[in-house]
Design a protein around this motif. Structure first.
Motif, PDB file in Angstrom:
ATOM      1  N   SER A  14      14.531  33.297 -16.557  1.00 23.14           N
ATOM      2  CA  SER A  14      13.853  32.978 -15.302  1.00 23.14           C
ATOM      3  C   SER A  14      12.428  33.484 -15.399  1.00 23.14           C
ATOM      4  CB  SER A  14      14.561  33.646 -14.122  1.00 23.14           C
ATOM      5  OG  SER A  14      14.501  35.058 -14.272  1.00 23.14           O
ATOM      6  N   SER A  15      11.604  33.113 -14.435  1.00 19.34           N
ATOM      7  CA  SER A  15      10.256  33.660 -14.409  1.00 19.34           C
ATOM      8  C   SER A  15      10.335  35.134 -14.020  1.00 19.34           C
ATOM      9  CB  SER A  15       9.392  32.910 -13.391  1.00 19.34           C
ATOM     10  OG  SER A  15       9.778  33.261 -12.080  1.00 19.34           O
ATOM     11  N   LEU A  16       9.299  35.885 -14.353  1.00 22.03           N
ATOM     12  CA  LEU A  16       9.296  37.305 -14.029  1.00 22.03           C
ATOM     13  C   LEU A  16       9.444  37.554 -12.531  1.00 22.03           C
ATOM     14  CD1 LEU A  16       6.580  38.677 -16.471  1.00 22.03           C
ATOM     15  CD2 LEU A  16       9.053  38.934 -16.627  1.00 22.03           C
ATOM     16  N   LEU A  17       8.926  36.653 -11.712  1.00 17.41           N
ATOM     17  CA  LEU A  17       9.002  36.835 -10.267  1.00 17.41           C
ATOM     18  C   LEU A  17      10.410  36.642  -9.722  1.00 17.41           C
ATOM     19  CD1 LEU A  17       5.712  35.103  -9.086  1.00 17.41           C
ATOM     20  CD2 LEU A  17       6.174  37.546  -9.292  1.00 17.41           C
ATOM     21  N   THR A  18      11.262  35.953 -10.465  1.00 18.97           N
ATOM     22  CA  THR A  18      12.623  35.729 -10.001  1.00 18.97           C
ATOM     23  C   THR A  18      13.650  36.496 -10.833  1.00 18.97           C
ATOM     24  OG1 THR A  18      12.843  33.714 -11.338  1.00 18.97           O
ATOM     25  CG2 THR A  18      12.082  33.448  -9.058  1.00 18.97           C
ATOM     26  N   GLU A  19      13.200  37.500 -11.603  1.00 18.73           N
ATOM     27  CA  GLU A  19      14.130  38.342 -12.374  1.00 18.73           C
ATOM     28  C   GLU A  19      15.080  39.026 -11.406  1.00 18.73           C
ATOM     29  OE1 GLU A  19      14.454  39.765 -15.752  1.00 18.73           O
ATOM     30  OE2 GLU A  19      13.425  37.960 -16.410  1.00 18.73           O
ATOM     31  N   ARG A  20      16.337  39.031 -11.753  1.00 22.78           N
ATOM     32  CA  ARG A  20      17.368  39.618 -10.904  1.00 22.78           C
ATOM     33  C   ARG A  20      18.023  40.790 -11.611  1.00 22.78           C
ATOM     34  NH1 ARG A  20      18.126  36.760  -6.537  1.00 22.78           N
ATOM     35  NH2 ARG A  20      17.177  34.707  -6.453  1.00 22.78           N
ATOM     36  N   PHE A  21      18.466  41.771 -10.826  1.00 20.69           N
ATOM     37  CA  PHE A  21      19.190  42.904 -11.383  1.00 20.69           C
ATOM     38  C   PHE A  21      20.482  42.392 -12.026  1.00 20.69           C
ATOM     39  CE2 PHE A  21      17.050  45.274  -7.770  1.00 20.69           C
ATOM     40  CZ  PHE A  21      16.129  45.919  -8.583  1.00 20.69           C
ATOM     41  N   GLU A  22      20.746  42.835 -13.241  1.00 21.95           N
ATOM     42  CA  GLU A  22      21.942  42.430 -13.996  1.00 21.95           C
ATOM     43  C   GLU A  22      22.086  40.907 -13.996  1.00 21.95           C
ATOM     44  OE1 GLU A  22      25.537  45.107 -13.906  1.00 21.95           O
ATOM     45  OE2 GLU A  22      24.624  45.609 -11.970  1.00 21.95           O
ATOM     46  N   ASP A  23      21.052  40.242 -14.428  1.00 20.73           N
ATOM     47  CA  ASP A  23      20.981  38.784 -14.415  1.00 20.73           C
ATOM     48  C   ASP A  23      21.926  38.187 -15.461  1.00 20.73           C
ATOM     49  OD1 ASP A  23      20.238  36.172 -14.087  1.00 20.73           O
ATOM     50  OD2 ASP A  23      18.097  36.523 -14.320  1.00 20.73           O
ATOM     51  N   ASP A  24      22.893  37.416 -15.019  1.00 26.23           N
ATOM     52  CA  ASP A  24      23.858  36.791 -15.921  1.00 26.23           C
ATOM     53  C   ASP A  24      23.569  35.313 -16.173  1.00 26.23           C
ATOM     54  OD1 ASP A  24      25.411  38.955 -16.587  1.00 26.23           O
ATOM     55  OD2 ASP A  24      26.873  38.634 -15.003  1.00 26.23           O
ATOM     56  N   ARG A  25      22.375  34.874 -15.814  1.00 30.12           N
ATOM     57  CA  ARG A  25      22.060  33.460 -16.029  1.00 30.12           C
ATOM     58  C   ARG A  25      21.778  33.204 -17.510  1.00 30.12           C
ATOM     59  NH1 ARG A  25      17.437  32.670 -11.675  1.00 30.12           N
ATOM     60  NH2 ARG A  25      17.029  34.775 -12.376  1.00 30.12           N
ATOM     61  N   ARG A  85      23.276  44.083  -7.515  1.00 29.98           N
ATOM     62  CA  ARG A  85      23.459  43.150  -8.626  1.00 29.98           C
ATOM     63  C   ARG A  85      23.177  41.726  -8.139  1.00 29.98           C
ATOM     64  NH1 ARG A  85      27.197  40.023 -11.634  1.00 29.98           N
ATOM     65  NH2 ARG A  85      27.176  40.635 -13.824  1.00 29.98           N
ATOM     66  N   GLY A  86      22.367  41.009  -8.902  1.00 30.75           N
ATOM     67  CA  GLY A  86      22.040  39.628  -8.559  1.00 30.75           C
ATOM     68  C   GLY A  86      20.849  39.474  -7.641  1.00 30.75           C
ATOM     69  N   LEU A  87      20.331  40.592  -7.110  1.00 33.49           N
ATOM     70  CA  LEU A  87      19.161  40.527  -6.225  1.00 33.49           C
ATOM     71  C   LEU A  87      17.871  40.705  -7.033  1.00 33.49           C
ATOM     72  CD1 LEU A  87      20.267  42.863  -3.264  1.00 33.49           C
ATOM     73  CD2 LEU A  87      20.486  40.363  -3.429  1.00 33.49           C
ATOM     74  N   THR A  88      16.768  40.183  -6.498  1.00 32.54           N
ATOM     75  CA  THR A  88      15.458  40.524  -7.048  1.00 32.54           C
ATOM     76  C   THR A  88      15.045  41.855  -6.437  1.00 32.54           C
ATOM     77  OG1 THR A  88      14.218  39.452  -5.281  1.00 32.54           O
ATOM     78  CG2 THR A  88      14.810  38.072  -7.195  1.00 32.54           C
ATOM     79  N   LEU A  89      14.051  42.496  -7.013  1.00 30.87           N
ATOM     80  CA  LEU A  89      13.550  43.740  -6.431  1.00 30.87           C
ATOM     81  C   LEU A  89      13.059  43.493  -5.012  1.00 30.87           C
ATOM     82  CD1 LEU A  89      12.823  46.732  -6.665  1.00 30.87           C
ATOM     83  CD2 LEU A  89      10.644  46.038  -7.691  1.00 30.87           C
TER      84      LEU A  89
END
Length: 197
Positions: A14-25, A85-89
């Motif tokens: 994903s883009s840096l702006l949409t990085e998610r905690f523990e991203d499983d994509r 988990r799954g949220l952005t900052l």
């Protein structure tokens, strides 16, 4: 005998702006394009005797695309972010601003109900320290950027707050050499003979 461990940051999902905690994509198209672009530089790391990866889809896919056929290591998973988990900052900040502030300020805190920064750094450091010396001198590990940051904090014996000041880009590689409890950060580049005008 010294080990040589090269950490390769996984390609993006994903883009840096949409990085998610523990991203499983899985890898996005830009991530696949990045892997293809840098493959000639990173392919030689496939000669490592031991090849590992984080359990995330993008780490596994990056390692496979580079020809590493890496073994998944649970100890190299991203920091356990509990209910974030799954949220952005930004999303976590909007829901729990005081908790996010506490988490960023105190490396022992776990306001999300997961793992503290100190525990995360210790886990990654323990993995590094327990690599068997007799199994080979070279190791490559395709991991999440946060794992690279945790490894560097551990290797440099830096204050935990240093974690927030390390910028790890997708498909960047960093090498550490040494053995349990005695690690050195190694920078590699063009030799002096090639830099003369």
């Amino acid at each position: 005998m010294q080990l040589r461990v090269t950490f390769v940051a996984a390609a993006r999902s994903s883009s840096l702006l949409t990085e998610r905690f523990e991203d499983d994509r899985p890898l996005d198209q830009a991530g696949w394009d990045q892997v293809l672009a840098v493959a000639p530089e990173l392919l030689p790391l496939a000669a490592a005797e031991l090849r590992y990866c984080s359990p995330t889809p993008r780490s596994r896919a990056t390692g496979d695309a580079l020809g590493y056929a890496p073994l998944v290591q649970l100890a190299l998973r991203d920091c356990d972010m509990g209910r974030w988990r799954g949220l952005t900052l930004g999303e976590a900040m909007a829901r729990e601003p005081e908790s996010v502030d506490a988490w960023l300020a105190d490396p022992r805190s776990t306001p999300h109900g997961g793992e503290s920064l100190l525990a995360f750094v210790a886990r990654v450091g323990e993995w590094l320290d327990t690599r068997p010396m007799e199994d080979g001198g070279r190791v490559v590990a395709v991991v999440e950027p946060a794992v690279v940051r945790a490894a560097l904090v551990y290797v440099l014996k830096a204050p935990p707050s240093t974690f927030w000041n390390i910028d790890v880009r997708p498909l960047s590689a960093i090498t550490v050499t040494g053995r349990a409890g005695r690690w050195n950060l190694r920078f590699e580049g063009v030799s002096a003979q090639h830099t003369r005008a």
